[in-house]
Design an enzyme around this catalytic site. Structure first.
Site, PDB file in Angstrom:
ATOM      1  N   CYS A 116       0.898  -1.279   0.002  1.00 46.29           N
ATOM      2  CA  CYS A 116       0.094  -0.040   0.143  1.00 46.29           C
ATOM      3  C   CYS A 116       1.025   1.271   0.001  1.00 46.29           C
ATOM      4  O   CYS A 116       0.331   2.344  -0.432  1.00 46.29           O
ATOM      5  CB  CYS A 116      -0.851  -0.156   1.103  1.00 46.29           C
ATOM      6  N   HIS A 253      -3.045   7.399   2.434  1.00 42.14           N
ATOM      7  CA  HIS A 253      -3.442   5.956   1.518  1.00 42.14           C
ATOM      8  C   HIS A 253      -4.901   5.754   2.232  1.00 42.14           C
ATOM      9  O   HIS A 253      -5.401   5.905   3.493  1.00 42.14           O
ATOM     10  CB  HIS A 253      -2.421   5.168   2.226  1.00 42.14           C
ATOM     11  N   ASN A 283     -10.170  -0.116  -0.466  1.00 38.42           N
ATOM     12  CA  ASN A 283      -8.452   0.180  -0.534  1.00 38.42           C
ATOM     13  C   ASN A 283      -7.837  -0.614  -1.456  1.00 38.42           C
ATOM     14  O   ASN A 283      -7.986  -1.715  -1.710  1.00 38.42           O
ATOM     15  CB  ASN A 283      -7.973  -0.698   0.868  1.00 38.42           C
TER      16      ASN A 283
HETATM   17  N1  ACO Z   1     -18.732  -8.631   8.009  1.00 43.26           N
HETATM   18  C1  ACO Z   1     -19.310  -8.772   9.369  1.00 43.26           C
HETATM   19  N2  ACO Z   1     -18.810  -9.216  10.248  1.00 43.26           N
HETATM   20  C2  ACO Z   1     -17.336  -9.164  10.379  1.00 43.26           C
HETATM   21  C3  ACO Z   1     -16.617  -9.005   9.076  1.00 43.26           C
HETATM   22  C4  ACO Z   1     -17.446  -8.549   8.230  1.00 43.26           C
HETATM   23  N3  ACO Z   1     -16.845  -8.364   7.020  1.00 43.26           N
HETATM   24  N4  ACO Z   1     -15.436  -9.088   9.611  1.00 43.26           N
HETATM   25  C5  ACO Z   1     -15.051  -9.350  10.792  1.00 43.26           C
HETATM   26  N5  ACO Z   1     -16.601  -9.625  11.225  1.00 43.26           N
HETATM   27  C6  ACO Z   1     -16.699 -10.071  12.856  1.00 43.26           C
HETATM   28  C7  ACO Z   1     -15.455 -10.966  13.176  1.00 43.26           C
HETATM   29  O1  ACO Z   1     -15.804 -12.218  12.897  1.00 43.26           O
HETATM   30  C8  ACO Z   1     -15.865 -10.698  14.702  1.00 43.26           C
HETATM   31  O2  ACO Z   1     -17.050 -11.411  15.233  1.00 43.26           O
HETATM   32  P1  ACO Z   1     -16.964 -12.003  16.717  1.00 43.26           P
HETATM   33  O3  ACO Z   1     -16.764 -10.690  17.595  1.00 43.26           O
HETATM   34  O4  ACO Z   1     -18.224 -12.761  16.704  1.00 43.26           O
HETATM   35  O5  ACO Z   1     -15.770 -12.614  16.727  1.00 43.26           O
HETATM   36  C9  ACO Z   1     -16.478  -9.084  14.609  1.00 43.26           C
HETATM   37  O6  ACO Z   1     -16.768  -8.865  13.382  1.00 43.26           O
HETATM   38  C10 ACO Z   1     -15.400  -8.136  15.074  1.00 43.26           C
HETATM   39  O7  ACO Z   1     -14.111  -8.368  14.371  1.00 43.26           O
HETATM   40  P2  ACO Z   1     -12.810  -7.623  14.415  1.00 43.26           P
HETATM   41  O8  ACO Z   1     -11.725  -8.017  13.635  1.00 43.26           O
HETATM   42  O9  ACO Z   1     -12.313  -7.462  15.974  1.00 43.26           O
HETATM   43  O10 ACO Z   1     -13.188  -6.087  13.962  1.00 43.26           O
HETATM   44  P3  ACO Z   1     -12.795  -4.818  14.173  1.00 43.26           P
HETATM   45  O11 ACO Z   1     -13.473  -3.900  14.749  1.00 43.26           O
HETATM   46  O12 ACO Z   1     -11.093  -4.960  14.692  1.00 43.26           O
HETATM   47  O13 ACO Z   1     -12.765  -4.487  12.647  1.00 43.26           O
HETATM   48  C11 ACO Z   1     -11.326  -4.199  10.875  1.00 43.26           C
HETATM   49  C12 ACO Z   1     -11.991  -5.011  11.932  1.00 43.26           C
HETATM   50  C13 ACO Z   1     -12.136  -3.365   9.978  1.00 43.26           C
HETATM   51  C14 ACO Z   1     -10.391  -4.953   9.703  1.00 43.26           C
HETATM   52  C15 ACO Z   1     -10.405  -3.265  11.497  1.00 43.26           C
HETATM   53  O14 ACO Z   1      -9.492  -3.904  12.336  1.00 43.26           O
HETATM   54  C16 ACO Z   1      -9.463  -2.448  10.601  1.00 43.26           C
HETATM   55  O15 ACO Z   1      -9.726  -1.557   9.950  1.00 43.26           O
HETATM   56  N6  ACO Z   1      -8.002  -2.807  10.727  1.00 43.26           N
HETATM   57  C17 ACO Z   1      -7.032  -2.028   9.655  1.00 43.26           C
HETATM   58  C18 ACO Z   1      -6.986  -2.754   8.623  1.00 43.26           C
HETATM   59  C19 ACO Z   1      -6.748  -2.296   7.184  1.00 43.26           C
HETATM   60  O16 ACO Z   1      -7.218  -1.089   6.855  1.00 43.26           O
HETATM   61  N7  ACO Z   1      -6.030  -2.951   6.369  1.00 43.26           N
HETATM   62  C20 ACO Z   1      -5.601  -2.602   5.175  1.00 43.26           C
HETATM   63  C21 ACO Z   1      -4.534  -3.167   4.893  1.00 43.26           C
HETATM   64  S1  ACO Z   1      -3.238  -2.274   5.535  1.00 43.26           S
HETATM   65  C22 ACO Z   1      -3.135  -0.548   5.092  1.00 43.26           C
HETATM   66  O17 ACO Z   1      -3.694  -0.330   4.010  1.00 43.26           O
HETATM   67  C23 ACO Z   1      -2.890   0.233   5.993  1.00 43.26           C
END
Ligand code: ACO
Length: 326
Positions: A116, A253, A283
């Protein structure tokens, strides 16, 4: 003191026509529009069709940037640096495919891999080559068909990404060496290979002989993204001798709206100065910064003379920032 600056003369972008909304995704993935929007701000993404490759998207974006710059690839261009994580082939570089398609027979073309952060890395590399006189006119591209390396059964990652490309044309120009000069004014790159497991692909030509799929520890990435991007922004503005108040536009980004908001808050920058396209593009990895840049240039927000700060973070981890006078 006279210095060589890499001045941006044109930019362009391209999105594959196929638009996939959250609602449509929710028909095949165990997710909801509400979950995706509240966690990420994403409403839709573009997905490349079969046969649309990183080079296809790159070429379309490049042609627009070249036209805007008034640069003829065959005669004027002597460098292409293309950032991608999803190249057409393991080799040769996708940049050389674009080079041939543009009818450019001289100079050099190569790919940069920083996921990224790829566009920020590619811009920094191109700027360095222009400053040392290796090239005079450069095309810098970020292009991704990220959908090809997603595990569509992993709802934690597949909802986050999209495909697209963006490009800029740079020309080496003699400048006064002042902060008022047009062009790239300061750049800073970082990486930390210890963070491999937080964001990687579980395949590759050496490891498995397969392409692999994206694997991510979302919360770990989130935490580091805010800290690293805020830190590198501070570094690059300090290197240029300006403050955040001097910056007209922050083009980050586009990973996640919550990351954008948290980073802006940590920096104390006016949210009105932050260019946001993650809702429309999701993204797009190395394409995300030039896609957002092009949107803000074409809609008239970014104007000649504006101070534009681009920043990104990606797998590796890699991160970096570039300060440019438009
Ligand atoms: N739809 C519905 N539910 C979902 C989904 C989905 N697409 N994905 C995960 N869940 C559920 C999980 O299973 C979990 O359920 P549980 O509590 O029953 O186990 C719940 O949602 C919470 O999951 P978490 O992973 O803890 O959710 P979080 O609040 O951390 O959000 C997310 C996840 C959006 C990925 C967040 O961590 C994030 O934004 N991280 C940054 C990642 C990113 O942007 N990466 C891009 C590449 S790196 C970069 O570009 C910088």
């Amino acid at each position: 003191m006279t210095v060589i600056r890499s001045v941006i003369h044109g930019c362009g972008s391209y999105l594959p026509p196929r638009l996939v909304t959250n609602e449509e995704l929710a028909k095949t993935v165990d997710t909801t529009d509400e979950w995706i929007q509240s966690r990420t701000g994403i409403r839709q993404r573009h997905i490349a069709a079969d046969g649309e490759l990183a080079s296809t998207l790159a070429l379309a974006a490049a042609k627009k940037a070249l036209a805007q710059a008034g640069v003829a690839a065959e005669t004027d261009l002597d460098l292409i640096v293309l950032a991608t994580t999803t190249p057409d082939e393991t080799f040769p570089a996708t940049a050389t495919t674009v080079q041939a398609a543009l009818g450019m027979t001289g100079g050099a073309a190569f790919d940069v891999q920083a996921v990224c952060s790829g566009f920020v890395y590619a811009l920094t590399v191109a700027d360095s080559l222009l400053q040392t006189g290796q090239a005079r006119t450069a095309l810098v591209i970020g292009s991704e068909v990220f959908s090809r390396i997603l595990d569509w059964d992993d709802r934690g990652t597949c909802v986050l990404f999209g495909d697209g490309a963006g490009a800029v044309v740079l020309r080496a120009e003699e400048s006064a060496g002042l902060i008022s000069d047009r062009g790239v004014l300061a750049t800073k790159l970082h990486s930390d290979g210890r963070m491999h497991d937080a964001l990687y692909v579980d395949g590759g030509p050496g490891a498995t002989g397969t392409v692999g799929h994206v694997r991510m520890q979302g919360r770990e990435v989130f935490r580091h993204a805010v800290v690293n991007m805020a830190q590198v922004v501070e570094e690059v503005i300090a290197a240029a001798g300006v403050t955040l108040d001097d910056v007209d536009w922050l083009v980050p980004h586009q990973a996640n709206k919550r990351i954008l908001d948290s980073t802006a808050k940590k920096l104390g920058i006016d949210p009105g100065k932050v260019v946001v396209t993650v809702d429309l593009h999701a993204n797009t990895s190395a394409a995300s910064v030039p896609l957002a840049l092009d949107v803000a240039v074409q809609d008239g927000r970014i104007k000649r003379g504006d101070l534009v700060l681009m920043e990104a973070m990606g797998g590796g981890f890699t991160w970096g920032a570039c300060l440019v006078r438009w």
